[in-house]
Write a protein that holds these residues in place. Structure first.
Motif, mmCIF file in Angstrom:
data_model
loop_
_atom_site.group_PDB
_atom_site.id
_atom_site.type_symbol
_atom_site.label_atom_id
_atom_site.label_comp_id
_atom_site.label_asym_id
_atom_site.label_seq_id
_atom_site.Cartn_x
_atom_site.Cartn_y
_atom_site.Cartn_z
ATOM 1 N N ASP A 7 0.830 -1.210 0.000
ATOM 2 C CA ASP A 7 0.000 0.000 0.000
ATOM 3 C C ASP A 7 0.862 1.257 0.000
ATOM 4 O OD1 ASP A 7 -2.261 -1.537 -0.021
ATOM 5 O OD2 ASP A 7 -2.640 -1.376 2.139
ATOM 6 N N SER A 8 1.934 1.231 0.789
ATOM 7 C CA SER A 8 2.816 2.399 0.870
ATOM 8 C C SER A 8 3.483 2.664 -0.467
ATOM 9 C CB SER A 8 3.886 2.177 1.950
ATOM 10 O OG SER A 8 3.288 2.074 3.229
ATOM 11 N N LEU A 9 3.916 1.587 -1.119
ATOM 12 C CA LEU A 9 4.561 1.746 -2.416
ATOM 13 C C LEU A 9 3.583 2.296 -3.449
ATOM 14 C CD1 LEU A 9 7.145 1.340 -4.070
ATOM 15 C CD2 LEU A 9 6.360 -0.983 -4.580
ATOM 16 N N GLN A 10 2.360 1.798 -3.437
ATOM 17 C CA GLN A 10 1.349 2.289 -4.376
ATOM 18 C C GLN A 10 1.037 3.757 -4.123
ATOM 19 O OE1 GLN A 10 -1.820 -0.526 -3.676
ATOM 20 N NE2 GLN A 10 -1.109 -1.922 -5.288
ATOM 21 N N ARG A 11 0.999 4.150 -2.860
ATOM 22 C CA ARG A 11 0.716 5.539 -2.521
ATOM 23 C C ARG A 11 1.842 6.463 -2.997
ATOM 24 N NH1 ARG A 11 0.078 4.766 2.291
ATOM 25 N NH2 ARG A 11 2.040 5.520 3.170
ATOM 26 N N MET A 21 13.900 7.428 -6.232
ATOM 27 C CA MET A 21 13.429 7.044 -4.899
ATOM 28 C C MET A 21 12.372 5.952 -4.997
ATOM 29 S SD MET A 21 13.241 10.700 -2.875
ATOM 30 C CE MET A 21 12.778 9.867 -1.359
ATOM 31 N N LEU A 22 11.525 6.023 -6.025
ATOM 32 C CA LEU A 22 10.514 4.988 -6.222
ATOM 33 C C LEU A 22 11.173 3.662 -6.573
ATOM 34 C CD1 LEU A 22 7.497 4.350 -6.320
ATOM 35 C CD2 LEU A 22 7.486 5.026 -8.728
ATOM 36 N N LEU A 27 12.735 -1.822 -4.659
ATOM 37 C CA LEU A 27 13.698 -2.872 -4.311
ATOM 38 C C LEU A 27 13.539 -3.296 -2.855
ATOM 39 C CD1 LEU A 27 17.046 -1.921 -6.087
ATOM 40 C CD2 LEU A 27 15.170 -3.332 -6.896
ATOM 41 N N TYR A 28 13.381 -2.315 -1.968
ATOM 42 C CA TYR A 28 13.211 -2.638 -0.547
ATOM 43 C C TYR A 28 11.928 -3.445 -0.324
ATOM 44 C CZ TYR A 28 16.839 0.835 0.446
ATOM 45 O OH TYR A 28 18.019 1.545 0.499
ATOM 46 N N THR A 29 10.859 -3.023 -0.985
ATOM 47 C CA THR A 29 9.581 -3.725 -0.822
ATOM 48 C C THR A 29 9.656 -5.142 -1.365
ATOM 49 O OG1 THR A 29 8.383 -1.621 -1.001
ATOM 50 C CG2 THR A 29 7.113 -3.642 -1.357
ATOM 51 N N ALA A 30 10.271 -5.295 -2.534
ATOM 52 C CA ALA A 30 10.408 -6.625 -3.127
ATOM 53 C C ALA A 30 11.246 -7.535 -2.235
ATOM 54 C CB ALA A 30 11.032 -6.520 -4.516
ATOM 55 N N ARG A 31 12.298 -7.001 -1.645
ATOM 56 C CA ARG A 31 13.137 -7.812 -0.749
ATOM 57 C C ARG A 31 12.333 -8.279 0.462
ATOM 58 N NH1 ARG A 31 18.486 -8.583 0.608
ATOM 59 N NH2 ARG A 31 18.698 -8.758 -1.642
ATOM 60 N N SER A 44 6.361 -9.084 -9.310
ATOM 61 C CA SER A 44 5.603 -8.029 -9.981
ATOM 62 C C SER A 44 6.216 -6.661 -9.715
ATOM 63 C CB SER A 44 4.148 -8.050 -9.505
ATOM 64 O OG SER A 44 3.412 -6.990 -10.079
ATOM 65 N N ILE A 45 6.610 -6.416 -8.466
ATOM 66 C CA ILE A 45 7.210 -5.136 -8.103
ATOM 67 C C ILE A 45 8.583 -4.985 -8.759
ATOM 68 C CG2 ILE A 45 8.199 -3.843 -6.168
ATOM 69 C CD1 ILE A 45 5.826 -4.897 -4.495
#
Length: 295
Positions: A7-11, A21-22, A27-31, A44-45
């Motif tokens: 949700d944070s990444l989508q926002r 930065m995105l 990368l952080y979210t995918a990890r 997907s990310i």
């Protein structure tokens, strides 16, 4: 927690965050998602991060980093499944090679280059194990894996890498010996000089078993027996004992893996569930349906 990250990444994407930065946030979210076993969402990310990397310019560094993450993610995803997917392993090998090729041109990223070579060794080794795929035969996949691991060790020794990084390559060499044995047993590889395939297969499995025992001892000494690098050795020790017909030891290692993965990853993590499947199958084959508790 995983939903919060997504949700944070989508926002951030909707708010028009700066592309770099995105990309980093992706990368952080995918990890995080990969570590949590949510491999599909993580891939997907990473796919979106790959597109961002192409937009960022600045040479190939951004693309190389995404490819490296993809190579690692797909390997872990495949290892969490009951059977290795040929398509997934072809993609994992492609991404590892792409990352290694790109990092090889960047003099400042020697460890990233070595890491890409490490994943090349594992992913092409596994591709050899399943008989090859894509444009790579089992024989060619083995050659690429062997060359990659030799180059990885050379780079890390030249850079004075920590012992954990050296032991990591030792582990990968054990994986490669096992994969070669599996390919030999299936007929995907043929022994040289008219040697007996069954005898060569057993020798390779015995070699792999000794390698994993050494790696397990080193990782346990460096970290602990509950460190994931040590647990990976436990997985392979159980599998090798099974291949060599020592079901008693195999059951002990499988039981240890289930207990440790439940403790550090949780019962619902895909790697824990795969370990439980292996343990249950081994129990059924060695002790009938009187299944003892994993301990």
């Amino acid at each position: 927690a995983s939903e919060h990250y997504i949700d944070s990444l989508q926002r951030l994407e909707q708010e028009g965050m700066a592309p770099k930065m995105l990309w980093q946030s992706s990368l952080y979210t995918a990890r995080f998602l990969g570590d949590a076993g949510q491999f599909k969402d993580a891939e997907s990310i990473l796919g979106k991060a790959r597109e961002l990397a192409k937009e960022l310019g600045g040479g190939n560094k951004f693309v190389a980093e995404v490819s490296l993450r993809c190579a690692e993610l797909l390997n872990k995803w495949a290892a969490s499944s009951p059977e290795y997917s040929p398509d997934m392993m072809v993609r994992s090998a492609f991404y590892a090679k792409e990352a290694a090729d790109l990092f090889s041109e960047m003099t400042e990223d020697k460890e990233d280059y070595a890491t890409a070579l490490y994943w090349m060794g594992l992913n092409f080794g596994t591709l050899c194990r399943i008989g090859g795929g894509g444009t790579w035969t089992a024989e060619r996949a083995y050659e690429m894996a062997e060359q990659s691991l030799a180059a990885c060790m050379q780079v890390r020794e030249e850079q004075g890498a920590a012992q954990g990084k050296i032991t990591e390559v030792l582990f990968a060499k054990g994986v490669l010996a096992f994969c070669k044995a599996e390919a030999m047993a299936s007929g995907a590889l043929q022994p040289a000089g008219g040697q007996d395939a069954a005898a060569v297969t057993r020798e390779l499995n015995e070699e792999a078993l000794q390698t994993f025992q050494q790696a397990y001892e080193e990782f346990t000494k460096l970290y602990s027996s509950k460190h994931l690098d040590a647990v990976k050795c436990v997985t392979m020790l159980g599998l090798l004992c099974r291949r060599l017909g020592n079901n008693t030891d195999a059951l002990g290692w499988a039981s240890k893996e289930v207990k440790t993965r439940e403790e550090i990853l949780g019962e619902l993590h895909p790697r824990t569930q795969q370990a439980r499947r292996v343990y249950t199958d081994l129990v059924d084959k060695t002790q009938g349906h009187q299944q003892p508790a994993a301990e």
